[in-house]
Motif scaffolding. Structure first.
Motif, PDB file in Angstrom:
ATOM      1  N   GLY A 167     -61.532 -63.001 -93.764  1.00 21.97           N
ATOM      2  CA  GLY A 167     -60.134 -62.870 -93.344  1.00 21.97           C
ATOM      3  C   GLY A 167     -59.410 -61.710 -93.986  1.00 21.97           C
ATOM      4  N   LEU A 168     -60.074 -60.988 -94.871  1.00 25.66           N
ATOM      5  CA  LEU A 168     -59.445 -59.828 -95.506  1.00 25.66           C
ATOM      6  C   LEU A 168     -59.249 -58.736 -94.462  1.00 25.66           C
ATOM      7  N   ARG A 169     -58.013 -58.288 -94.310  1.00 24.23           N
ATOM      8  CA  ARG A 169     -57.720 -57.263 -93.306  1.00 24.23           C
ATOM      9  C   ARG A 169     -57.675 -55.865 -93.907  1.00 24.23           C
ATOM     10  N   SER A 170     -57.345 -55.763 -95.164  1.00 25.86           N
ATOM     11  CA  SER A 170     -57.224 -54.471 -95.815  1.00 25.86           C
ATOM     12  C   SER A 170     -58.522 -54.099 -96.529  1.00 25.86           C
ATOM     13  N   GLU A 171     -58.946 -52.879 -96.350  1.00 24.72           N
ATOM     14  CA  GLU A 171     -60.146 -52.383 -97.024  1.00 24.72           C
ATOM     15  C   GLU A 171     -59.806 -51.725 -98.362  1.00 24.72           C
ATOM     16  N   GLN A 172     -58.526 -51.638 -98.691  1.00 23.84           N
ATOM     17  CA  GLN A 172     -58.093 -50.899 -99.870  1.00 23.84           C
ATOM     18  C   GLN A 172     -58.694 -51.464-101.162  1.00 23.84           C
ATOM     19  N   GLY A 173     -58.632 -52.771-101.357  1.00 22.27           N
ATOM     20  CA  GLY A 173     -59.159 -53.377-102.582  1.00 22.27           C
ATOM     21  C   GLY A 173     -60.657 -53.192-102.725  1.00 22.27           C
ATOM     22  N   PRO A 174     -61.456 -53.591-101.714  1.00 16.58           N
ATOM     23  CA  PRO A 174     -62.896 -53.376-101.820  1.00 16.58           C
ATOM     24  C   PRO A 174     -63.283 -51.906-101.983  1.00 16.58           C
ATOM     25  N   ARG A 175     -62.563 -51.029-101.289  1.00 16.54           N
ATOM     26  CA  ARG A 175     -62.852 -49.598-101.421  1.00 16.54           C
ATOM     27  C   ARG A 175     -62.581 -49.126-102.849  1.00 16.54           C
ATOM     28  N   ALA A 176     -61.467 -49.570-103.423  1.00 13.76           N
ATOM     29  CA  ALA A 176     -61.131 -49.192-104.801  1.00 13.76           C
ATOM     30  C   ALA A 176     -62.160 -49.740-105.785  1.00 13.76           C
ATOM     31  N   LEU A 177     -62.630 -50.958-105.536  1.00 11.08           N
ATOM     32  CA  LEU A 177     -63.638 -51.555-106.414  1.00 11.08           C
ATOM     33  C   LEU A 177     -64.942 -50.765-106.351  1.00 11.08           C
ATOM     34  N   CYS A 178     -65.400 -50.470-105.155  1.00 12.32           N
ATOM     35  CA  CYS A 178     -66.641 -49.702-105.004  1.00 12.32           C
ATOM     36  C   CYS A 178     -66.505 -48.309-105.617  1.00 12.32           C
ATOM     37  N   GLU A 179     -65.360 -47.674-105.414  1.00 14.80           N
ATOM     38  CA  GLU A 179     -65.133 -46.342-105.991  1.00 14.80           C
ATOM     39  C   GLU A 179     -65.125 -46.387-107.518  1.00 14.80           C
ATOM     40  N   ALA A 180     -64.468 -47.399-108.075  1.00 12.63           N
ATOM     41  CA  ALA A 180     -64.425 -47.534-109.537  1.00 12.63           C
ATOM     42  C   ALA A 180     -65.838 -47.691-110.091  1.00 12.63           C
ATOM     43  N   LEU A 181     -66.662 -48.464-109.405  1.00 11.17           N
ATOM     44  CA  LEU A 181     -68.035 -48.667-109.864  1.00 11.17           C
ATOM     45  C   LEU A 181     -68.876 -47.410-109.678  1.00 11.17           C
ATOM     46  N   LEU A 182     -68.698 -46.718-108.559  1.00 10.74           N
ATOM     47  CA  LEU A 182     -69.451 -45.486-108.326  1.00 10.74           C
ATOM     48  C   LEU A 182     -69.081 -44.397-109.329  1.00 10.74           C
ATOM     49  N   GLN A 183     -67.821 -44.383-109.736  1.00 16.13           N
ATOM     50  CA  GLN A 183     -67.353 -43.372-110.686  1.00 16.13           C
ATOM     51  C   GLN A 183     -67.545 -43.803-112.139  1.00 16.13           C
ATOM     52  N   GLU A 184     -68.161 -44.990-112.321  1.00 11.19           N
ATOM     53  CA  GLU A 184     -68.382 -45.530-113.662  1.00 11.19           C
ATOM     54  C   GLU A 184     -67.079 -45.562-114.451  1.00 11.19           C
ATOM     55  N   ALA A 185     -66.052 -46.063-113.794  1.00 11.30           N
ATOM     56  CA  ALA A 185     -64.715 -46.154-114.387  1.00 11.30           C
ATOM     57  C   ALA A 185     -64.732 -47.123-115.566  1.00 11.30           C
ATOM     58  N   PRO A 186     -63.740 -47.015-116.436  1.00 11.61           N
ATOM     59  CA  PRO A 186     -63.632 -47.960-117.549  1.00 11.61           C
ATOM     60  C   PRO A 186     -63.527 -49.396-117.030  1.00 11.61           C
ATOM     61  N   LEU A 187     -63.959 -50.323-117.849  1.00 10.20           N
ATOM     62  CA  LEU A 187     -63.968 -51.736-117.477  1.00 10.20           C
ATOM     63  C   LEU A 187     -62.596 -52.203-117.009  1.00 10.20           C
ATOM     64  N   LYS A 188     -61.542 -51.696-117.642  1.00  6.33           N
ATOM     65  CA  LYS A 188     -60.173 -52.065-117.263  1.00  6.33           C
ATOM     66  C   LYS A 188     -59.895 -51.707-115.806  1.00  6.33           C
ATOM     67  N   ASP A 189     -60.345 -50.545-115.368  1.00  2.85           N
ATOM     68  CA  ASP A 189     -60.116 -50.109-113.989  1.00  2.85           C
ATOM     69  C   ASP A 189     -60.902 -50.954-112.990  1.00  2.85           C
ATOM     70  N   VAL A 190     -62.114 -51.352-113.366  1.00  2.00           N
ATOM     71  CA  VAL A 190     -62.916 -52.219-112.503  1.00  2.00           C
ATOM     72  C   VAL A 190     -62.236 -53.581-112.386  1.00  2.00           C
ATOM     73  N   ARG A 191     -61.722 -54.093-113.501  1.00  2.00           N
ATOM     74  CA  ARG A 191     -61.011 -55.374-113.502  1.00  2.00           C
ATOM     75  C   ARG A 191     -59.783 -55.305-112.600  1.00  2.00           C
ATOM     76  N   VAL A 192     -59.020 -54.239-112.697  1.00  2.67           N
ATOM     77  CA  VAL A 192     -57.819 -54.069-111.877  1.00  2.67           C
ATOM     78  C   VAL A 192     -58.197 -54.022-110.391  1.00  2.67           C
ATOM     79  N   ALA A 193     -59.251 -53.311-110.055  1.00  2.77           N
ATOM     80  CA  ALA A 193     -59.689 -53.224-108.652  1.00  2.77           C
ATOM     81  C   ALA A 193     -60.162 -54.590-108.149  1.00  2.77           C
ATOM     82  N   LEU A 194     -60.842 -55.337-109.000  1.00  4.28           N
ATOM     83  CA  LEU A 194     -61.292 -56.679-108.616  1.00  4.28           C
ATOM     84  C   LEU A 194     -60.100 -57.601-108.384  1.00  4.28           C
TER      85      LEU A 194
END
Length: 142
Positions: A101-128
């Motif tokens: 039922g999720l209509r927006s791709e913004q959150g999942p896209r941000a999560l995948c990008e944070a992981l691909l960019q090896e972002a700090p754990l805080k950024d991955v948590r925020v995206a999740l």
């Protein structure tokens, strides 16, 4: 699967996080990660995480552990390319399955990008947490 059982979820996420951090550490046999049912692990993790009570202080600890698990399972510097690609595809599938039922791709896209960019754990948590907020908003939950 009961997201209200935060203590059990926290303990499980902490244990998985520690095990996966060791398994994906430099010098370890990361090939062993290939034997894990990644799609199922990720789907259960995401399902439970987005449905937990975010008003409880323990939920923030669970988010940190979940972010650490996601990072350990998708770290492109520690994983062979094939395993990294499999992990990212499993994550995309798990997001779809865990967030119906999720209509927006913004959150999942941000999560995948944070992981691909090896972002700090805080950024991955925020995206999740953004994925959870978007899903709840789109589904009219709390």
């Amino acid at each position: 699967k009961d997201p209200q059982e935060l203590k059990a979820l926290l303990y499980a996420a902490s244990a998985w996080s520690a095990l996966l951090e060791l398994a994906s550490a430099p010098g370890s046999n990361v090939e062993a990660l290939a034997a894990l049912p990644l799609a199922q692990i990720l789907q259960q993790l995401l399902w439970s995480t987005v449905r937990m009570d975010f008003r409880d202080i323990a939920s923030q600890k669970v988010l940190v552990e979940a972010a650490a698990i996601l990072r350990a399972l998708t770290n492109k510097r520690r994983l062979p390319e094939v395993l990294h690609q499999q992990a990212m595809e499993a994550l995309r599938q798990a997001l779809v399955a865990a967030l119906p039922g999720l209509r927006s791709e913004q959150g999942p896209r941000a999560l995948c990008e944070a992981l691909l960019q090896e972002a700090p754990l805080k950024d991955v948590r925020v995206a999740l947490q953004q994925c959870a907020s978007d899903w709840r908003r789109d589904c009219g939950i709390g």
